[in-house]
Design a protein around this motif. Structure first.
Motif, PDB file in Angstrom:
ATOM      1  N   LEU A 100      73.623  38.791  43.309  1.00  0.00           N
ATOM      2  CA  LEU A 100      74.244  39.739  42.767  1.00  0.00           C
ATOM      3  C   LEU A 100      74.272  40.851  43.687  1.00  0.00           C
ATOM      4  CD1 LEU A 100      76.786  40.018  40.394  1.00  0.00           C
ATOM      5  CD2 LEU A 100      74.037  40.268  39.298  1.00  0.00           C
ATOM      6  N   VAL A 101      72.609  40.431  43.710  1.00  0.00           N
ATOM      7  CA  VAL A 101      72.108  41.737  45.174  1.00  0.00           C
ATOM      8  C   VAL A 101      72.104  41.495  46.137  1.00  0.00           C
ATOM      9  CG1 VAL A 101      69.763  43.076  45.212  1.00  0.00           C
ATOM     10  CG2 VAL A 101      69.938  41.706  43.333  1.00  0.00           C
ATOM     11  N   GLU A 133      83.551  53.012  37.059  1.00  0.00           N
ATOM     12  CA  GLU A 133      84.458  52.584  36.605  1.00  0.00           C
ATOM     13  C   GLU A 133      84.154  50.825  35.569  1.00  0.00           C
ATOM     14  OE1 GLU A 133      88.385  52.171  36.209  1.00  0.00           O
ATOM     15  OE2 GLU A 133      89.293  54.185  36.095  1.00  0.00           O
ATOM     16  N   ASP A 134      83.739  50.825  34.543  1.00  0.00           N
ATOM     17  CA  ASP A 134      83.622  49.337  33.806  1.00  0.00           C
ATOM     18  C   ASP A 134      85.133  47.801  34.354  1.00  0.00           C
ATOM     19  OD1 ASP A 134      84.607  49.432  31.984  1.00  0.00           O
ATOM     20  OD2 ASP A 134      82.784  49.589  30.292  1.00  0.00           O
ATOM     21  N   LEU A 193      79.058  39.289  34.418  1.00  0.00           N
ATOM     22  CA  LEU A 193      78.011  38.317  35.494  1.00  0.00           C
ATOM     23  C   LEU A 193      77.384  37.062  33.195  1.00  0.00           C
ATOM     24  CD1 LEU A 193      77.611  35.961  36.712  1.00  0.00           C
ATOM     25  CD2 LEU A 193      75.094  36.787  37.210  1.00  0.00           C
ATOM     26  N   VAL A 194      76.856  38.316  32.611  1.00  0.00           N
ATOM     27  CA  VAL A 194      76.184  37.732  31.241  1.00  0.00           C
ATOM     28  C   VAL A 194      77.160  37.834  30.820  1.00  0.00           C
ATOM     29  CG1 VAL A 194      74.640  38.463  29.373  1.00  0.00           C
ATOM     30  CG2 VAL A 194      74.138  38.934  31.891  1.00  0.00           C
ATOM     31  N   ALA A 195      78.341  38.446  30.901  1.00  0.00           N
ATOM     32  CA  ALA A 195      78.775  37.861  29.660  1.00  0.00           C
ATOM     33  C   ALA A 195      80.446  36.902  30.191  1.00  0.00           C
ATOM     34  CB  ALA A 195      80.010  39.213  29.777  1.00  0.00           C
ATOM     35  N   ASN A 210      74.267  46.824  37.937  1.00  0.00           N
ATOM     36  CA  ASN A 210      74.367  46.408  36.149  1.00  0.00           C
ATOM     37  C   ASN A 210      75.224  46.379  35.818  1.00  0.00           C
ATOM     38  OD1 ASN A 210      71.348  46.236  35.761  1.00  0.00           O
ATOM     39  ND2 ASN A 210      70.961  48.490  35.248  1.00  0.00           N
ATOM     40  N   ILE A 211      76.178  46.546  36.174  1.00  0.00           N
ATOM     41  CA  ILE A 211      77.793  46.564  35.716  1.00  0.00           C
ATOM     42  C   ILE A 211      78.368  45.338  36.106  1.00  0.00           C
ATOM     43  CG2 ILE A 211      80.724  47.399  35.945  1.00  0.00           C
ATOM     44  CD1 ILE A 211      79.903  49.806  36.089  1.00  0.00           C
ATOM     45  N   ALA A 212      78.166  45.145  37.493  1.00  0.00           N
ATOM     46  CA  ALA A 212      78.057  43.072  37.845  1.00  0.00           C
ATOM     47  C   ALA A 212      77.646  42.647  37.078  1.00  0.00           C
ATOM     48  CB  ALA A 212      77.836  42.990  39.091  1.00  0.00           C
TER      49      ALA A 212
END
Length: 223
Positions: free
Chosen positions: A189-190, A52-53, A219-221, A213-215
């Motif tokens: 993050l990686v 889930e996101d 992070l971008v948001a 990519n969800i993380a």
């Protein structure tokens, strides 16, 4: 004649009873028992290892890879990768999506080509050139020797959801540049999404691209 018919009737009735009992036990009770135990002891795995996101929406499975591509343009046979996101292993088997919202499986399977097959060699060379070009930035140049094998070859199933930490690290500078993030932040993050060997010795360290990519999206948001 009557005895023969009676015997036949008894045999048919016995066979019917066996069919009904076996259908009930093997086709109803056993599946219900297995499903019930699975739901009680490991509901996540029983339901497909769904991911889930941040909003709680199911965006895929932990066990099946996804592609991260731009919308297909007129005249294109295959869509170009969306370089804002970490990319998975190359494969025609992975479903396409726009940040995990339009996921669908197309097919799965290996190329079934030998190591000296000319088509396979061409695909690998083209894929390697693309990896070098796509991931080189103004302050980071990818060397041919930096490209790991899984960056240019598909898995046996075509559905592998993982890449190596080396391939994820190779993509860090490009992802940071495209998303206007600090390189150190993306590197962390990686590192945070790198899983070690199972029990410390089974398999290899790996990164689940969907989870990463969800993380990254979160992070971008946050800006």
């Amino acid at each position: 004649m009557n005895n023969s018919a009676a015997n036949t009737g008894r045999v048919l009735w016995a066979g019917l009873r066996a069919l009904l009992v076996l259908t009930l036990v093997c086709g109803v009770l056993y599946p219900l028992a297995v499903t019930g135990v699975a739901q009680l002891t490991m509901p996540g795995k029983a339901n497909g290892s769904e991911i889930e996101d941040a909003s709680g929406k199911v965006v895929g499975s932990e066990l099946i890879g996804q592609r991260y591509d731009l919308p297909l343009k007129d005249g294109e046979e295959t869509p170009a990768p969306d370089l804002r996101w970490f990319q998975p292993r190359p494969s025609n088997g992975l479903g396409t999506n726009s940040v995990n919202t339009e996921y669908s499986i197309i097919l799965s399977g290996a190329t079934n080509r030998s190591g000296d097959n000319e088509d396979l060699i061409t695909w690998v060379k083209d894929a390697k050139a693309a990896v070098i070009k796509d991931n080189s930035t103004a302050d980071y140049q990818v060397k041919p020797s930096d490209v790991p094998a899984e960056a240019v070859t598909s898995s046996g199933s075509g559905l592998d959801p993982h890449i190596s930490p080396e391939y994820a690290e190779l993509q860090v500078h490009r992802v940071a540049e495209r998303n206007k993030l600090d390189v150190a932040t993306v590197e962390k993050l990686v590192a945070d999404h790198t899983d070690d060997r199972i029990l410390g010795f089974i398999g290899e360290p790996r990164v689940n691209v969907l989870k990463l990519n969800i993380a990254l999206k979160d992070l971008v948001a946050k800006g």
